[in-house]
Design a protein around this motif. Structure first.
Motif, PDB file in Angstrom:
ATOM      1  N   GLU A   1     -23.283 -26.938  -8.791  1.00  9.18           N
ATOM      2  CA  GLU A   1     -21.836 -27.195  -8.781  1.00  9.18           C
ATOM      3  C   GLU A   1     -21.242 -26.734  -7.450  1.00  9.18           C
ATOM      4  OE1 GLU A   1     -19.406 -26.771 -12.414  1.00  9.18           O
ATOM      5  OE2 GLU A   1     -21.074 -25.556 -13.162  1.00  9.18           O
ATOM      6  N   GLU A   2     -20.132 -27.350  -7.101  1.00  8.36           N
ATOM      7  CA  GLU A   2     -19.416 -26.995  -5.880  1.00  8.36           C
ATOM      8  C   GLU A   2     -17.931 -26.965  -6.210  1.00  8.36           C
ATOM      9  OE1 GLU A   2     -19.330 -28.275  -1.146  1.00  8.36           O
ATOM     10  OE2 GLU A   2     -20.195 -29.610  -2.642  1.00  8.36           O
ATOM     11  N   PRO A   3     -17.259 -25.824  -6.038  1.00  5.51           N
ATOM     12  CA  PRO A   3     -15.846 -25.745  -6.423  1.00  5.51           C
ATOM     13  C   PRO A   3     -14.988 -26.698  -5.601  1.00  5.51           C
ATOM     14  CG  PRO A   3     -16.501 -23.814  -5.139  1.00  5.51           C
ATOM     15  CD  PRO A   3     -17.753 -24.558  -5.460  1.00  5.51           C
ATOM     16  N   CYS A   4     -14.138 -27.430  -6.302  1.00  6.55           N
ATOM     17  CA  CYS A   4     -13.287 -28.415  -5.639  1.00  6.55           C
ATOM     18  C   CYS A   4     -11.968 -28.507  -6.386  1.00  6.55           C
ATOM     19  CB  CYS A   4     -13.974 -29.785  -5.630  1.00  6.55           C
ATOM     20  SG  CYS A   4     -12.993 -31.102  -4.868  1.00  6.55           S
ATOM     21  N   CYS A   5     -10.884 -28.598  -5.630  1.00  5.11           N
ATOM     22  CA  CYS A   5      -9.545 -28.774  -6.212  1.00  5.11           C
ATOM     23  C   CYS A   5      -9.188 -30.262  -6.153  1.00  5.11           C
ATOM     24  CB  CYS A   5      -8.517 -27.957  -5.441  1.00  5.11           C
ATOM     25  SG  CYS A   5      -6.818 -28.261  -5.958  1.00  5.11           S
ATOM     26  N   TYR A   6      -8.984 -30.852  -7.336  1.00  7.39           N
ATOM     27  CA  TYR A   6      -8.645 -32.276  -7.414  1.00  7.39           C
ATOM     28  C   TYR A   6      -7.147 -32.480  -7.604  1.00  7.39           C
ATOM     29  CZ  TYR A   6     -13.656 -32.470  -8.385  1.00  7.39           C
ATOM     30  OH  TYR A   6     -15.027 -32.324  -8.324  1.00  7.39           O
ATOM     31  N   MET A   7      -6.379 -31.408  -7.690  1.00  7.35           N
ATOM     32  CA  MET A   7      -4.938 -31.521  -7.982  1.00  7.35           C
ATOM     33  C   MET A   7      -4.206 -32.198  -6.826  1.00  7.35           C
ATOM     34  SD  MET A   7      -2.271 -28.485  -9.018  1.00  7.35           S
ATOM     35  CE  MET A   7      -2.977 -28.280 -10.657  1.00  7.35           C
ATOM     36  N   ALA A   8      -3.267 -33.085  -7.175  1.00  6.62           N
ATOM     37  CA  ALA A   8      -2.475 -33.793  -6.167  1.00  6.62           C
ATOM     38  C   ALA A   8      -1.576 -32.824  -5.412  1.00  6.62           C
ATOM     39  CB  ALA A   8      -1.636 -34.878  -6.833  1.00  6.62           C
ATOM     40  N   GLN A   9      -1.272 -33.173  -4.170  1.00  9.23           N
ATOM     41  CA  GLN A   9      -0.422 -32.312  -3.344  1.00  9.23           C
ATOM     42  C   GLN A   9       0.949 -32.085  -3.974  1.00  9.23           C
ATOM     43  OE1 GLN A   9      -0.516 -34.407   0.392  1.00  9.23           O
ATOM     44  NE2 GLN A   9      -2.219 -33.169   1.198  1.00  9.23           N
ATOM     45  N   THR A  10       1.475 -33.105  -4.661  1.00 10.29           N
ATOM     46  CA  THR A  10       2.792 -32.945  -5.280  1.00 10.29           C
ATOM     47  C   THR A  10       2.760 -31.895  -6.384  1.00 10.29           C
ATOM     48  OG1 THR A  10       2.250 -34.813  -6.746  1.00 10.29           O
ATOM     49  CG2 THR A  10       3.556 -35.289  -4.759  1.00 10.29           C
ATOM     50  N   GLU A  11       1.648 -31.828  -7.140  1.00  6.56           N
ATOM     51  CA  GLU A  11       1.530 -30.821  -8.195  1.00  6.56           C
ATOM     52  C   GLU A  11       1.339 -29.425  -7.611  1.00  6.56           C
ATOM     53  OE1 GLU A  11       1.772 -30.924 -11.655  1.00  6.56           O
ATOM     54  OE2 GLU A  11       2.793 -32.741 -10.992  1.00  6.56           O
ATOM     55  N   ILE A  12       0.557 -29.342  -6.540  1.00  6.53           N
ATOM     56  CA  ILE A  12       0.377 -28.042  -5.871  1.00  6.53           C
ATOM     57  C   ILE A  12       1.709 -27.564  -5.306  1.00  6.53           C
ATOM     58  CG2 ILE A  12      -0.792 -26.848  -3.979  1.00  6.53           C
ATOM     59  CD1 ILE A  12      -3.083 -28.842  -4.268  1.00  6.53           C
ATOM     60  N   ALA A  13       2.484 -28.522  -4.752  1.00  4.94           N
ATOM     61  CA  ALA A  13       3.789 -28.173  -4.191  1.00  4.94           C
ATOM     62  C   ALA A  13       4.723 -27.643  -5.269  1.00  4.94           C
ATOM     63  CB  ALA A  13       4.405 -29.389  -3.510  1.00  4.94           C
ATOM     64  N   ARG A  14       4.624 -28.215  -6.471  1.00  6.46           N
ATOM     65  CA  ARG A  14       5.468 -27.747  -7.573  1.00  6.46           C
ATOM     66  C   ARG A  14       5.103 -26.304  -7.937  1.00  6.46           C
ATOM     67  NH1 ARG A  14       4.833 -27.249 -12.832  1.00  6.46           N
ATOM     68  NH2 ARG A  14       2.785 -28.259 -12.772  1.00  6.46           N
ATOM     69  N   LEU A  15       3.813 -26.016  -8.002  1.00  5.55           N
ATOM     70  CA  LEU A  15       3.388 -24.653  -8.319  1.00  5.55           C
ATOM     71  C   LEU A  15       3.754 -23.666  -7.212  1.00  5.55           C
ATOM     72  CD1 LEU A  15      -0.155 -25.397  -9.837  1.00  5.55           C
ATOM     73  CD2 LEU A  15       1.940 -24.772 -11.073  1.00  5.55           C
ATOM     74  N   ALA A  16       3.681 -24.134  -5.962  1.00  6.04           N
ATOM     75  CA  ALA A  16       3.981 -23.272  -4.820  1.00  6.04           C
ATOM     76  C   ALA A  16       5.472 -23.215  -4.518  1.00  6.04           C
ATOM     77  CB  ALA A  16       3.230 -23.757  -3.589  1.00  6.04           C
ATOM     78  N   GLU A  17       6.251 -24.026  -5.212  1.00  6.12           N
ATOM     79  CA  GLU A  17       7.705 -24.091  -5.027  1.00  6.12           C
ATOM     80  C   GLU A  17       8.055 -24.433  -3.583  1.00  6.12           C
ATOM     81  OE1 GLU A  17       9.269 -20.373  -6.414  1.00  6.12           O
ATOM     82  OE2 GLU A  17       9.055 -20.923  -8.514  1.00  6.12           O
ATOM     83  N   CYS A  18       7.405 -25.497  -3.093  1.00  2.55           N
ATOM     84  CA  CYS A  18       7.714 -25.996  -1.751  1.00  2.55           C
ATOM     85  C   CYS A  18       7.522 -27.512  -1.774  1.00  2.55           C
ATOM     86  CB  CYS A  18       6.827 -25.331  -0.698  1.00  2.55           C
ATOM     87  SG  CYS A  18       5.063 -25.708  -0.859  1.00  2.55           S
ATOM     88  N   THR A  19       7.585 -28.156  -0.627  1.00  2.00           N
ATOM     89  CA  THR A  19       7.454 -29.609  -0.547  1.00  2.00           C
ATOM     90  C   THR A  19       5.996 -30.001  -0.318  1.00  2.00           C
ATOM     91  OG1 THR A  19       7.805 -29.634   1.848  1.00  2.00           O
ATOM     92  CG2 THR A  19       9.762 -29.771   0.442  1.00  2.00           C
TER      93      THR A  19
END
Length: 415
Positions: free
Chosen positions: A68-86
């Motif tokens: 296995e190889e760790p990978c983030c598949y989350m869209a940038q818009t969802e990451i931005a929502r969690l990070a509270e930025c654009t």
């Protein structure tokens, strides 16, 4: 501080992806946050927060399991929502993390991510550098400890120099050129708070200059003492030289019964006459006592004779620089012996706080010279010092007796 860094990341696809060894995913992220400012092309704090968010949505097993190889598949818009930025800020953060060599992007043509197609943000570049990061953390910790040591030494230099200047003012007058020069130099020293913002190189140079100035002041004080043919109060408090036999009846008459020197034995005394060197009631009285009788009759040369070969090495270096030893040199030599003896600096600071710097220095000299004591060697210097500190806190530290015992043993060794 040197770094190992490969600007372009490229892992052959046929090779097995690396795994975290001996550290969890979340602790790995904390490690990176700790060292990030010391990385080449260091990512900003916001970028590291984005890195933490992206790792948190990966499978923990992917960081440690084969195949296995760790990978983030989350869209940038969802990451931005969690990070509270654009989303544009997330793209900028990802660019910082790529430049820092912590991630690589394997996305779709439009930048999209897909778990079905294994397209997203991969953290393999960071995992491959785990040992580099651990080494960097160790270097940072070593530098932190060295900076703390240097700040402590600077504090010692400042305290000693202030005392010498006060004695020189009494001897030469407050308007004497040497007094004014030393006072001006001392006043120009950076504050204790400013020391924390100095880099290690500047702090090292400042401590060295402070040490040299302190030794210069001691030499001026020595010359002043010789010119008036009597010891100054400050010099007496830091052990004046003498030729009197430390094992004389006058010295032994009012001393507590000498113990083995072991921490458990330090509090064993027989009744003694009241007086300066009788059983002390608090560490302040004990400090005064050790200066008043036996120790006051010892000078730098005799203390040097009592020191261990390893401490003598430090003292020899310092004496070579000026041709004379002062009690200041014994304090600095004791400080230098701490890591060599395996004594935690916190134990040393506690000893100085409770016993006073001069008494704590004598304790280091005694336990250091007693490591090869026949029958009762000091095998745990750190525990021994803490035992002496607890005894001093109870007013039961037989420092004078320990010094006499050490002196007698040295005499027998030379017979």
């Amino acid at each position: 501080m040197k770094h190992v860094f490969s600007a372009a990341y490229a892992r052959p696809q046929e090779t097995e992806p690396p795994k975290l060894d001996g550290i969890s995913r979340d602790n790995f992220v904390q490690l990176l946050k700790k060292i990030r400012r010391h990385l080449p092309n260091p990512p900003g704090k916001a970028a590291m927060n984005t890195f933490a968010i992206m790792t948190s949505v990966t499978r923990i097993s992917a960081w440690v399991s084969e195949g296995e190889e760790p990978c983030c598949y989350m869209a940038q818009t969802e990451i931005a929502r969690l990070a509270e930025c654009t989303a544009s800020r997330i793209r900028a953060h990802e660019a910082e993390l790529v430049a820092a060599g912590l991630i690589y992007k394997h996305t779709l043509g439009n930048g999209g991510r897909s778990g079905w197609q294994d397209r997203g943000i991969y953290f393999t570049p960071a995992i491959e550098r785990l040992e580099e990061f651990r080494l960097l953390e160790a270097q940072m910790e070593a530098q932190r400890k060295e900076a703390a040591r240097l700040r402590g030494l600077r504090s010692t230099h400042k305290r000693h120099l202030s005392g010498v200047i006060a004695e020189l003012a009494d001897c030469l007058g407050s308007d004497h050129a040497d007094v004014l020069r030393l006072s001006t130099a001392l006043n120009d020293w950076p504050s204790a708070d400013r020391l924390h913002s100095m880099d290690l190189e500047a702090l090292t140079e400042h401590e060295r200059a402070g040490d040299n100035l302190c030794r210069e002041a001691w030499e001026i004080l020595r010359n002043c003492e010789e010119s008036i043919a009597q010891p100054l109060v400050f010099e007496r408090s830091y052990i004046q030289d003498t030729t009197q036999n430390p094992n004389s009846e006058e010295c032994n008459a009012s001393l507590p019964k000498r113990t083995s020197g072991k921490p458990d034995d330090i509090n064993q005394f027989e009744d003694t006459p009241t007086g300066a060197s009788g059983r002390e009631k608090d560490y302040g009285a004990e400090t005064a006592a050790h200066k008043s009788e036996f120790v006051e009759k010892l000078g730098p040369d005799r203390l040097y004779h009592l020191a261990s070969p390893d401490m003598k090495t430090h003292l020899d270096v310092r004496r070579y620089r000026s041709g004379a030893l002062h009690f200041h040199d014994f304090v600095i030599a004791a400080d230098a012996r701490l890591p060599e003896l395996g004594i935690n600096r916190s134990a040393w600071e506690e000893a100085k706080r409770i016993m006073g710097e001069d008494t704590a220095t004598m304790c280091i000299l005694i336990l250091d010279a007693s490591r090869d004591r026949p029958g009762l060697p000091v095998k745990n210097p750190g525990g021994y010092l803490r035992g002496m500190t607890r005894a001093a806190e109870r007013g039961q530290l037989n420092l004078i007796g320990s010094l006499i015992g050490l002196s007698e043993r040295k005499k027998h060794e030379n017979d």
